[in-house]
Design an enzyme around this catalytic site. Structure first.
Site, PDB file in Angstrom:
ATOM      1  N   PRO A   1      57.546  69.812   9.088  1.00 54.04           N
ATOM      2  CA  PRO A   1      58.949  69.940   9.472  1.00 54.04           C
ATOM      3  C   PRO A   1      59.656  68.646   9.887  1.00 54.04           C
ATOM      4  CG  PRO A   1      57.573  70.676  11.265  1.00 54.04           C
ATOM      5  CD  PRO A   1      56.647  70.332  10.119  1.00 54.04           C
ATOM      6  N   CYS A   2      59.914  67.807   8.905  1.00 54.59           N
ATOM      7  CA  CYS A   2      60.639  66.568   9.196  1.00 54.59           C
ATOM      8  C   CYS A   2      62.060  66.849   9.676  1.00 54.59           C
ATOM      9  CB  CYS A   2      60.646  65.643   7.989  1.00 54.59           C
ATOM     10  SG  CYS A   2      61.285  66.394   6.479  1.00 54.59           S
ATOM     11  N   HIS A   3      62.570  68.046   9.409  1.00 50.53           N
ATOM     12  CA  HIS A   3      63.909  68.394   9.891  1.00 50.53           C
ATOM     13  C   HIS A   3      63.958  68.479  11.412  1.00 50.53           C
ATOM     14  CE1 HIS A   3      61.924  72.340   9.572  1.00 50.53           C
ATOM     15  NE2 HIS A   3      62.740  72.714  10.543  1.00 50.53           N
TER      16      HIS A   3
END
Length: 165
Positions: free
Chosen positions: A134-136
């Site tokens: 989850p780079c978001h």
């Protein structure tokens, strides 16, 4: 041979590419698999064909979008990169919980290299498995969104969704 499926999600089309064992090798908010294949490390890349059965990842995605964001923790990912720090950073990124985003500096600290916020940002930018790694959930120091390969409206939607579930 890689298999892929594109689903309609509340955040837009989401394409998932899996390897022979069902591990996710690439994912992104696009309906065009050709945008994803170059993101896969050459040692994990192969021809890809559409397939409605890409394994248990679809059930986990349904659970996620039904309001159980921790369901994605069960999804196996297959990521590979030449650099040791980025590989480690991707493992650490998977530990960032929904609704609890961190800044690039905090992410660098979690990854064990507090001064390496640029390397932490590079790990986000090079992530081929959006949503599952989850780079978001990584933000700029001032709390603003920063960048996102799949567009800031998608990043905002994901963060808002996870904050309410």
């Amino acid at each position: 041979m890689l298999r892929y499926k594109t689903i309609d999600s509340p955040a837009g089309p989401l394409t998932i590419v899996v390897g022979e064992t069902g591990g996710v090798r690439a994912a992104g908010f696009t309906g065009d698999v050709s945008e994803l294949l170059p993101l896969i490390h050459p040692t994990l890349r192969a021809d890809a064909r559409p397939d409605d059965d890409i394994g248990p990842v679809l059930e986990h995605l349904r659970s996620y979008f039904d309001g159980a964001p921790l369901a994605l923790d069960q999804v196996v990912v297959e990521q590979h990169v030449g650099g040791e720090f980025i590989a480690h950073a991707w493992r650490v990124m998977r530990e960032i919980k929904p609704g609890s985003p961190v800044t690039y500096s905090e992410f660098a600290l979690l990854a064990g290299r507090p001064a390496a916020f640029r390397a932490a940002a590079a790990a986000c930018a090079r992530n081929p498995v959006a949503l599952f790694t989850p780079c978001h959930r990584v933000l700029r120091l001032d709390g603003s969104l920063g960048g996102y390969r799949w567009g800031l409206p998608v990043k905002r939607w994901l963060l808002d969704f996870e904050a309410t579930h």
